[in-house]
Motif scaffolding. Structure first.
Motif, PDB file in Angstrom:
ATOM      1  N   TYR A 241      35.664 -15.886  44.260  1.00  0.00           N
ATOM      2  CA  TYR A 241      36.490 -14.431  44.010  1.00  0.00           C
ATOM      3  C   TYR A 241      35.195 -13.399  43.568  1.00  0.00           C
ATOM      4  N   LEU A 242      35.818 -12.071  44.154  1.00  0.00           N
ATOM      5  CA  LEU A 242      34.939 -10.967  43.787  1.00  0.00           C
ATOM      6  C   LEU A 242      35.497 -10.046  42.717  1.00  0.00           C
ATOM      7  N   PHE A 243      34.503  -9.669  42.072  1.00  0.00           N
ATOM      8  CA  PHE A 243      34.904  -8.669  41.078  1.00  0.00           C
ATOM      9  C   PHE A 243      33.971  -7.431  41.310  1.00  0.00           C
ATOM     10  N   PHE A 244      34.926  -6.207  40.981  1.00  0.00           N
ATOM     11  CA  PHE A 244      34.075  -4.817  41.284  1.00  0.00           C
ATOM     12  C   PHE A 244      33.719  -3.878  40.186  1.00  0.00           C
ATOM     13  N   SER A 245      32.639  -3.900  39.818  1.00  0.00           N
ATOM     14  CA  SER A 245      32.519  -3.043  38.889  1.00  0.00           C
ATOM     15  C   SER A 245      32.485  -1.553  38.994  1.00  0.00           C
ATOM     16  N   GLN A 246      32.891  -1.209  40.274  1.00  0.00           N
ATOM     17  CA  GLN A 246      33.018   0.308  40.615  1.00  0.00           C
ATOM     18  C   GLN A 246      34.049   0.261  41.740  1.00  0.00           C
ATOM     19  N   ASN A 247      34.718   1.536  42.206  1.00  0.00           N
ATOM     20  CA  ASN A 247      35.410   1.751  43.361  1.00  0.00           C
ATOM     21  C   ASN A 247      34.743   1.538  44.580  1.00  0.00           C
ATOM     22  N   CYS A 248      35.181   0.501  45.276  1.00  0.00           N
ATOM     23  CA  CYS A 248      34.734   0.003  46.713  1.00  0.00           C
ATOM     24  C   CYS A 248      35.595  -0.066  47.683  1.00  0.00           C
ATOM     25  N   SER A 249      35.371  -0.328  48.821  1.00  0.00           N
ATOM     26  CA  SER A 249      36.210  -0.676  50.080  1.00  0.00           C
ATOM     27  C   SER A 249      35.781  -1.807  50.731  1.00  0.00           C
ATOM     28  N   ILE A 250      36.625  -2.739  51.189  1.00  0.00           N
ATOM     29  CA  ILE A 250      36.438  -4.073  51.777  1.00  0.00           C
ATOM     30  C   ILE A 250      36.861  -3.536  53.435  1.00  0.00           C
ATOM     31  N   ASP A 251      36.005  -3.351  54.315  1.00  0.00           N
ATOM     32  CA  ASP A 251      36.643  -3.172  55.667  1.00  0.00           C
ATOM     33  C   ASP A 251      37.465  -2.035  55.832  1.00  0.00           C
ATOM     34  N   GLY A 252      37.521  -1.005  54.980  1.00  0.00           N
ATOM     35  CA  GLY A 252      38.286   0.214  54.922  1.00  0.00           C
ATOM     36  C   GLY A 252      39.396  -0.197  53.809  1.00  0.00           C
ATOM     37  N   THR A 253      39.529  -0.939  53.306  1.00  0.00           N
ATOM     38  CA  THR A 253      40.563  -1.257  52.287  1.00  0.00           C
ATOM     39  C   THR A 253      40.160  -0.813  50.875  1.00  0.00           C
ATOM     40  N   GLN A 254      40.938   0.047  50.207  1.00  0.00           N
ATOM     41  CA  GLN A 254      40.321   0.371  48.883  1.00  0.00           C
ATOM     42  C   GLN A 254      40.489  -0.828  47.908  1.00  0.00           C
ATOM     43  N   MET A 255      39.448  -0.960  47.239  1.00  0.00           N
ATOM     44  CA  MET A 255      39.269  -1.864  45.822  1.00  0.00           C
ATOM     45  C   MET A 255      38.890  -1.104  44.708  1.00  0.00           C
ATOM     46  N   ASN A 256      39.819  -0.918  43.653  1.00  0.00           N
ATOM     47  CA  ASN A 256      39.737  -0.064  42.576  1.00  0.00           C
ATOM     48  C   ASN A 256      38.637  -0.827  41.547  1.00  0.00           C
ATOM     49  N   GLN A 257      38.008   0.016  40.907  1.00  0.00           N
ATOM     50  CA  GLN A 257      37.188  -0.413  39.589  1.00  0.00           C
ATOM     51  C   GLN A 257      37.757  -1.788  38.922  1.00  0.00           C
ATOM     52  N   TYR A 258      36.985  -2.829  38.855  1.00  0.00           N
ATOM     53  CA  TYR A 258      37.605  -3.844  37.995  1.00  0.00           C
ATOM     54  C   TYR A 258      38.577  -4.714  38.508  1.00  0.00           C
ATOM     55  N   ASP A 259      39.049  -4.609  39.834  1.00  0.00           N
ATOM     56  CA  ASP A 259      39.867  -5.486  40.504  1.00  0.00           C
ATOM     57  C   ASP A 259      38.904  -6.689  40.913  1.00  0.00           C
ATOM     58  N   VAL A 260      39.835  -7.647  41.072  1.00  0.00           N
ATOM     59  CA  VAL A 260      39.360  -9.236  41.521  1.00  0.00           C
ATOM     60  C   VAL A 260      40.172  -9.557  42.956  1.00  0.00           C
ATOM     61  N   LYS A 261      39.161  -9.870  43.750  1.00  0.00           N
ATOM     62  CA  LYS A 261      39.857 -10.344  44.942  1.00  0.00           C
ATOM     63  C   LYS A 261      39.448 -11.735  45.417  1.00  0.00           C
ATOM     64  N   ARG A 262      40.295 -12.598  45.929  1.00  0.00           N
ATOM     65  CA  ARG A 262      39.966 -13.823  46.274  1.00  0.00           C
ATOM     66  C   ARG A 262      39.577 -13.717  47.538  1.00  0.00           C
TER      67      ARG A 262
END
Length: 233
Positions: free
Chosen positions: A189-210
């Protein structure tokens, strides 16, 4: 027996992920403290891992990591609970911690023994250039423990496993940079401390992605270093 908790919860960051673990982000101002005064207040008694060479050094399933600001960690004892060899062994186990590449300091063996207290300071920075085990994984099995914010807007992520077998790693990504994480464990699982994108898809600050794919390219879309926490088993 006293537990002190001055840090406050950052709204909407308390999450239980797939019944696997719980996370929360907390924030403290300068001087705020999280502390305990008894070994029995370690909430994973019976689940911790002790070092093979010293029964006074352990790793607990729960963990915290710095997301911003700076901290001082203090581990203190009475009488002769902790020996010089314990401090030396702790230094051996942590000598390759990547956080030591940044703004980090720790007491010498002599200072720790004279004051019956081991202290380490760390200020957040872009220190984990590649994916590495998180710092502060090993610690002394001391009676007193304290984490103190040494500047305002200090933020920690606190991780509590529900399912056993998890460990944490860190990857830092500079502003505008892109880095790749490869899947190496059954569950990641990935946790993002800041706004990021994964291969163009937005991941917001504090999101968690499997992580389901074999690898992902993560771009830091914010104006600060993004710390990617990777929890896996």
């Amino acid at each position: 027996m006293t537990v002190r908790y001055d840090f406050v919860l950052v709204p909407e960051t308390l999450k239980v992920i797939d019944g696997e673990f719980q996370i929360v982000v907390v924030e403290g101002k300068q001087g705020d403290v999280v502390s305990r005064t008894e070994k029995s207040e370690i909430n994973e008694i019976g689940k911790q891992t002790f070092d093979t060479e010293s029964s006074n050094i352990l790793k607990t399933p729960s963990a915290f990591s710095l997301l911003g600001g700076s901290i001082e960690v203090s581990l203190s004892w009475e009488d002769d609970d902790i020996t010089e060899s314990d401090i030396q062994r702790l230094n051996e186990l942590t000598e390759n911690d990547y956080l030591k590449n940044g703004s980090f300091s720790e007491t010498s063996v002599e200072e720790a023994m004279a004051n019956k207290s081991y202290k380490a300071t760390y200020a957040f920075g872009n220190n984990y250039e590649t994916l590495q085990e998180k710092g502060f994984s090993w610690g002394l099995y001391a009676k007193y423990a304290e984490v103190k914010a040494t500047q305002d807007n200090t933020r920690l992520i606190c991780f509590q496993p529900i399912v056993e077998g998890y460990y944490g790693s860190i990857l830092d990504i500079g502003v505008g940079e892109t880095k790749t994480i490869n899947k190496s464990d059954n569950l990641m699982y990935l946790f993002f401390s800041q706004n990021c994108s994964i291969d163009g898809t937005q991941m917001n600050q504090y999101d968690v992605k499997r992580l389901n794919s074999s690898s992902v390219n993560i771009r830091n879309e914010s104006e600060a270093t993004a710390r990617i926490m990777v929890y896996r088993r």
